[in-house]
Design an enzyme around this catalytic site. Structure first.
Site, PDB file in Angstrom:
ATOM      1  N   LYS A   1       0.772  -1.227  -0.099  1.00 17.38           N
ATOM      2  CA  LYS A   1       0.049  -0.068  -0.025  1.00 17.38           C
ATOM      3  C   LYS A   1       0.815   1.441  -0.121  1.00 17.38           C
ATOM      4  O   LYS A   1       0.451   2.334  -0.406  1.00 17.38           O
ATOM      5  CB  LYS A   1      -1.031   0.013   1.151  1.00 17.38           C
ATOM      6  CG  LYS A   1      -2.156  -1.125   1.002  1.00 17.38           C
ATOM      7  CD  LYS A   1      -3.165  -1.070   1.831  1.00 17.38           C
ATOM      8  CE  LYS A   1      -4.428  -2.020   1.878  1.00 17.38           C
ATOM      9  NZ  LYS A   1      -3.849  -3.574   1.636  1.00 17.38           N
TER      10      LYS A   1
HETATM   11  C1  LIG Z   1      -4.376  -4.408   0.869  1.00 20.07           C
HETATM   12  C2  LIG Z   1      -3.402  -5.853   0.761  1.00 20.07           C
HETATM   13  C3  LIG Z   1      -3.983  -6.647  -0.243  1.00 20.07           C
HETATM   14  C4  LIG Z   1      -5.211  -6.631  -1.225  1.00 20.07           C
HETATM   15  O1  LIG Z   1      -5.147  -5.675  -2.032  1.00 20.07           O
HETATM   16  P1  LIG Z   1      -6.265  -5.082  -2.976  1.00 20.07           P
HETATM   17  O2  LIG Z   1      -5.655  -3.857  -3.705  1.00 20.07           O
HETATM   18  O3  LIG Z   1      -7.262  -4.510  -1.760  1.00 20.07           O
HETATM   19  O4  LIG Z   1      -7.045  -6.122  -3.617  1.00 20.07           O
HETATM   20  C5  LIG Z   1      -3.196  -7.996  -0.372  1.00 20.07           C
HETATM   21  N1  LIG Z   1      -2.206  -8.051   0.577  1.00 20.07           N
HETATM   22  C6  LIG Z   1      -1.916  -6.927   1.233  1.00 20.07           C
HETATM   23  C7  LIG Z   1      -0.453  -7.453   2.127  1.00 20.07           C
HETATM   24  C8  LIG Z   1      -2.405  -5.945   1.372  1.00 20.07           C
HETATM   25  O5  LIG Z   1      -2.052  -4.921   2.703  1.00 20.07           O
END
Ligand SMILES: *Cc1c(COP(=O)(O)O)cnc(C)c1O
Length: 489
Positions: free
Chosen positions: A112
């Site tokens: 993120k």
């Molecule tokens: C947020 C997140 C995801 C999922 O990503 P999306 O864009 O919501 O599909 C997968 N793995 C981790 C570690 C995350 O923080």
């Protein structure tokens, strides 16, 4: 100029910077570029760029065209320079049988960061471009990853402040320390005597009742439906392709598959945009954990959120409503059907798309799911055979590698969304090692056993000063926000 419209009504139409500023359309839809044809380019324009930052500038220039290229170069620099521990930002690693695209080298060791280091810069610029003088106060409830990445992104950004609420005792020690040690003057992390839903409901209520908690302060959200979070994620699909070329693993023009650990569908949606721009992508594989609502949808066209919610060892993928899927629906089904499906989802908890629509999705997307046990076995196997350590989200995607139709000669790239040290206890369990109550101890044991490097941002949190000690009842959240907004004026 690219027109951003609501997925539910194309009469709601804004420029890119306004879409970033507003976050969500007024009818509850999400902003998307109206025509995919506007995005079609010669992909070499991006893969030929020298580094991640120039690729980012090229992608942002296309999607966020009203910012202007001079501004974008400056914002990209602010977002990525010196923020990521890898020079490539998102390095690609060859592991037997596939490739892993490591997206977790940012300040909080989660994927993120790629988007949340960028969003604050995009948002503050959008504010001045659109004549908004109010300061922006970001409000978020978090069950872990998003809160720390958002705090880190907004920390110290002029014209913004951020308040994160988390459930007291409901997040890991590592995640808590990442937040409560943040040194930004404009950041607050506050524990709630309650669970995540209490925190989330409290935040929703505050948005409804006091969107301007003080004169000159407007509330905003950092959640993943903002197009300003999605656009920065498109870049690493191009970067992966370029790295495959540089490694000699593909020839220019060859097709590639991407396997994406999915929750809210943001990450994989970015891959869809990359493909629409012309990047040679064969299949996008949506990988889910035991919460397999998307697997069922992509395989049958039936979306059904009325099902048991499973808590898994890949908590960031524990989801029943996958918001960004609405963006794909718009391109496949059109605005009217999208509006209707979203209404059905709200009212009945389910919807069924037509056979033709399903086929159009299946032309591009595959879907598979894996259990915690399968993910754990993948962590152990890949470590023991390849000396490569994956986290619990990446390992779900890895487990899906042999659950979809791979094609001879087409490499599979697994997106790796978190450092194994962020979910250390589960990783130790998977490796068959003893787990302690102390995350610090777990990290040490994990490091000793695997020799995998502990990210700098996680190695030093134990010694940092705790700067945020607030603990309140859910009822006090509103007055807490008012007080913080008075102070930030
Ligand atoms: C947020 C997140 C995801 C999922 O990503 P999306 O864009 O919501 O599909 C997968 N793995 C981790 C570690 C995350 O923080």
């Amino acid at each position: 100029m690219i027109n951003y419209i609501s997925t539910r009504n194309s009469n709601i139409s804004v420029k890119a910077s306004e879409a970033v500023l507003r976050g969500q359309a007024s009818d509850g839809g999400l902003f998307v570029p109206q025509n995919l044809e506007d995005l079609k380019i010669d992909y070499h324009r991006i893969t030929n760029c020298d580094d991640f930052k120039s690729m980012a500038a090229a992608v942002w220039n296309l999607f966020l065209d009203d910012y202007g290229s001079g501004v974008i170069t400056e914002l990209v620099k602010k977002s990525y320079e010196g923020k990521f521990s890898s020079e490539k930002v998102t390095p690609l690693v060859k592991v037997n049988g596939a490739y892993v695209l490591e997206l977790y080298h940012g300040p909080t060791s989660a994927f993120k960061d790629v988007a949340l280091q960028a969003l604050p810069n995009l948002l503050t610029k959008a504010r001045s471009m659109n004549g908004v003088t109010d300061e922006i106060m970001i409000l978020t409830a978090t069950s872990g990853d998003t809160g720390s990445a958002a705090l880190s992104g907004f920390s110290g950004v002029d014209g913004t402040s951020i308040v994160v609420f988390y459930p007291d005792g409901g997040i890991s020690e590592t995640q808590r320390l990442q937040m409560v040690t943040d040194a930004g003057k404009n950041t607050s992390a506050c524990a709630i005597r309650g669970n995540f839903d209490d925190a989330q409901n409290g935040v929703k209520k505050i948005f409804r009742e006091i969107p301007r908690p003080a004169e000159g302060i407007s509330l905003s959200s950092a959640n993943s439906i903002n197009i300003g979070r999605l656009v920065p994620q498109i870049v690493y699909y191009f970067s992966a392709y370029r790295q495959l070329l540089d490694m000699g693993s593909i020839k220019d023009g060859d097709l590639v598959d991407f396997v994406v650990p999915t929750g809210n569908f943001g990450d994989i949606m970015a891959g869809f945009f990359a493909r629409c721009m012309g990047l040679p992508v064969r299949r996008l594989v949506c990988a889910s954990n035991k919460n397999d609502v998307l697997t069922e949808f992509i395989n049958s066209g039936h979306y059904n959120r009325i099902r048991e919610f499973h808590k898994t060892t890949s908590p960031s993928m524990d989801i029943l409503i996958s918001s960004n899927l609405e963006r794909l629906l718009y391109y496949i089904c059109g605005e009217e059907n999208t509006a209707s499906y979203m209404k059905q989802l709200e009212e009945t908890g389910e919807y069924q798309i037509s056979d033709a629509e399903l086929k159009a999705i299946q032309d591009v997307f595959s879907a598979a799911c894996a259990t915690d046990a399968e993910g754990a076995a993948a962590i152990k196997d890949v470590f023991e055979s390849e000396n490569y350590l994956m986290d619990t989200h990446t390992s779900i995607a890895w487990s899906c590698l042999d659950k979809y139709e791979r094609k001879e000669g087409v490499p599979s790239v697994v997106l790796s969304t978190a450092s194994p040290y962020k979910f250390c206890a589960s990783v130790l369990t998977a490796l068959g090692l003893e787990v302690s109550d102390s995350d610090r101890k777990n990290m040490e044991v994990c490091h000793e056993y695997t020799k995998a490097e502990i990210p700098a941002g996680l190695a030093d949190i134990w010694d940092k000063e705790i700067l945020h000690n607030d603990l309140i009842n859910p009822k006090e959240m509103m007055s807490y926000v008012v007080e913080k907004s008075m102070k930030s004026r």
